[in-house]
Design a protein around this motif. Structure first.
Motif, PDB file in Angstrom:
ATOM      1  N   ILE A 183       0.818  -1.187  -0.071  1.00  0.00           N
ATOM      2  CA  ILE A 183       0.007  -0.022   0.013  1.00  0.00           C
ATOM      3  C   ILE A 183       0.963   1.195   0.009  1.00  0.00           C
ATOM      4  O   ILE A 183       2.069   1.113   0.436  1.00  0.00           O
ATOM      5  N   LYS A 184       0.250   2.350  -0.523  1.00  0.00           N
ATOM      6  CA  LYS A 184       1.058   3.587  -0.560  1.00  0.00           C
ATOM      7  C   LYS A 184       0.779   4.166   0.783  1.00  0.00           C
ATOM      8  O   LYS A 184       0.286   5.327   0.800  1.00  0.00           O
ATOM      9  N   ALA A 185       1.643   3.807   1.622  1.00  0.00           N
ATOM     10  CA  ALA A 185       1.541   4.614   3.256  1.00  0.00           C
ATOM     11  C   ALA A 185       2.768   5.419   3.254  1.00  0.00           C
ATOM     12  O   ALA A 185       3.902   5.020   2.932  1.00  0.00           O
ATOM     13  N   ASN A 188       5.887   4.152   4.896  1.00  0.00           N
ATOM     14  CA  ASN A 188       6.767   2.974   4.182  1.00  0.00           C
ATOM     15  C   ASN A 188       8.219   4.166   3.636  1.00  0.00           C
ATOM     16  O   ASN A 188       9.167   3.644   3.505  1.00  0.00           O
ATOM     17  N   TYR A 189       7.743   5.192   3.316  1.00  0.00           N
ATOM     18  CA  TYR A 189       8.738   6.354   2.765  1.00  0.00           C
ATOM     19  C   TYR A 189       9.677   6.819   4.102  1.00  0.00           C
ATOM     20  O   TYR A 189      10.744   6.963   4.059  1.00  0.00           O
ATOM     21  N   ALA A 190       8.955   7.112   5.268  1.00  0.00           N
ATOM     22  CA  ALA A 190       9.562   7.685   6.299  1.00  0.00           C
ATOM     23  C   ALA A 190      10.568   6.623   6.742  1.00  0.00           C
ATOM     24  O   ALA A 190      11.919   7.040   7.091  1.00  0.00           O
ATOM     25  N   PRO A 245       2.007  -2.314  -6.178  1.00  0.00           N
ATOM     26  CA  PRO A 245       1.546  -2.508  -7.507  1.00  0.00           C
ATOM     27  C   PRO A 245       1.455  -1.189  -8.249  1.00  0.00           C
ATOM     28  O   PRO A 245       0.573  -0.288  -8.393  1.00  0.00           O
ATOM     29  N   SER A 246       2.688  -0.883  -9.078  1.00  0.00           N
ATOM     30  CA  SER A 246       3.073   0.325  -9.657  1.00  0.00           C
ATOM     31  C   SER A 246       1.967   0.024 -11.061  1.00  0.00           C
ATOM     32  O   SER A 246       2.062  -0.671 -11.659  1.00  0.00           O
ATOM     33  N   ILE A 247       1.168   1.297 -11.097  1.00  0.00           N
ATOM     34  CA  ILE A 247       0.583   1.547 -12.410  1.00  0.00           C
ATOM     35  C   ILE A 247       1.277   1.475 -13.735  1.00  0.00           C
ATOM     36  O   ILE A 247       0.905   1.050 -14.639  1.00  0.00           O
ATOM     37  N   GLY A 284       8.125   3.900 -12.685  1.00  0.00           N
ATOM     38  CA  GLY A 284       7.195   4.641 -11.753  1.00  0.00           C
ATOM     39  C   GLY A 284       6.667   5.859 -12.424  1.00  0.00           C
ATOM     40  O   GLY A 284       7.098   6.057 -13.523  1.00  0.00           O
ATOM     41  N   THR A 285       5.793   6.627 -11.937  1.00  0.00           N
ATOM     42  CA  THR A 285       5.019   7.744 -12.612  1.00  0.00           C
ATOM     43  C   THR A 285       6.228   8.673 -12.960  1.00  0.00           C
ATOM     44  O   THR A 285       6.118   9.328 -13.871  1.00  0.00           O
ATOM     45  N   ALA A 286       7.217   9.042 -11.948  1.00  0.00           N
ATOM     46  CA  ALA A 286       8.003  10.022 -12.134  1.00  0.00           C
ATOM     47  C   ALA A 286       8.837   9.976 -13.442  1.00  0.00           C
ATOM     48  O   ALA A 286       8.568  10.915 -14.201  1.00  0.00           O
TER      49      ALA A 286
END
Ligand code: PLP
Length: 341
Positions: A183-185, A188-190, A245-247, A284-286
């Protein structure tokens, strides 16, 4: 509509305040209607759930100007669906995907003057997010939440040409089995910041995370999924329940099969296989795809045959086809493009 006077080609990936953002509050068990506001700063209680226990999740997508001058977003329904899943796993109230898409389109429309023109390489990055705004001190889900969408113009990812990355196999783990890796929480990045700052200090662009349980299988980086190309031209991507799950990755796998006629496979990929691949990319989107030229495993270097100068041939075809679809140069599969009207 007159565009803002911005040096589009000179933009980086930084926050630039745009005119409008969407806000909706969740109170007394229901989402309010919500709407656009010009207020980019917000005031929340010191005990808000997001500040104490990091109850927050987010999404990221882009708006593009097509060759024929339309403004479009790419598969925003999948971002909405993914945010629903993030909310469920974090005990946050689901913001329905139809309303999510509507909020995204409205926010982009309101900031039309900030959508970079076709050919500039720049895009309008869209950041939907949700956080616990109500006070909690005992550990439990908050009673109140806020959903927001803001936008910020971002520059071309590959300034001055493509530069393949050098990545390292990390000794840190990104996601536990049965944890929150899928999930995009924000959390996870912290906890990945230490690992990425350390990677940069050691001269690497990114961390390749392995599966935390056995440390034998490839997972992903801090913010992008992997695709690999085998020497016989098959496109493979790791299968794991702790990968986000990357779009972009899911779209590239579709493009590989349906547009380029390549064989594709989602399967477990062992660290031992890395030396046998012809190409590797981060999706990834970037960046859509950033090519990887070198993977370093505690001093052992795996130099991919595609080298450190450019994308490999299959990566290039995938990149050109997907960006062609996003920019309206190539016909998109039904439902992939949502136009802003
Ligand atoms: C957002 C994200 C990605 C990329 O997903 P896209 O939908 O392609 O932008 C990959 N990995 C992680 C961990 C992410 O948070």
């Amino acid at each position: 509509m007159e565009k803002k006077k911005i040096d589009w080609g000179g933009l980086g990936f930084d926050y630039i305040k745009t005119d409008w953002r969407f806000v909706a509050d969740y109170k007394e068990g229901a989402w309010e209607e919500g709407g656009l506001t010009d207020q980019g700063d917000l005031v929340i209680n010191e005990c808000a759930g997001v500040l104490q226990y990091s109850q927050s999740c987010f999404e990221g997508l882009k708006a593009y100007t097509t060759e024929d001058g339309r403004i479009v977003t790419f598969r925003p329904d999948l971002n909405g669906e993914r945010m629903e899943n993030s909310c469920r796993r974090l005990e946050m109230p689901v913001y329905p995907r139809e309303k999510f898409v509507d909020a995204v389109l409205r926010t982009v429309k309101a900031n039309e003057a900030f959508v970079p023109p076709y050919g500039s390489g720049a895009t309008l990055y869209i950041r939907p997010f949700m956080f616990a705004s109500g006070p909690v001190i005992g550990v439990k889900p908050s009673d109140e939440y806020q959903f927001r969408v803001f936008t910020t113009p971002v520059g071309p990812y590959f300034k001055g040409g493509v530069k393949p990355l050098t990545i390292r196999i990390s000794d840190f783990d990104r996601a536990a089995p049965n944890g929150t890796g899928h999930i995009k929480a924000g959390l996870n990045y912290a906890m990945s910041l230490y690992a990425i700052v350390d990677a940069h200090k050691q001269g690497f662009d990114e961390n390749m995370y392995l599966d935390a349980a056995t440390r034998t299988k490839v997972e992903e980086t801090g913010g992008a999924n992997f695709i690999f190309v085998t020497k016989d031209g098959k496109v493979v991507t790791p299968k794991s329940s702790s990968i986000l799950p990357s779009i972009t990755r899911r779209s590239l796998m579709y493009v590989a099969k349906e547009y380029l006629g390549l064989e594709t496979e989602e399967r477990e990929i062992y660290k031992e296989e890395l030396k046998d691949f012809a190409e590797c990319g981060l999706c990834g989107t970037a960046a859509v795809i950033s090519p990887v030229g070198k993977i370093v495993d505690h001093g052992d270097e795996i130099c991919l045959p595609c080298g450190m100068e450019d994308m490999g041939p299959v990566t290039r075809k995938l990149y050109d086809t997907l960006t062609g679809i996003q920019m309206g140069r190539i016909e998109a599969p039904a439902g992939w493009i949502r136009e802003i009207k």
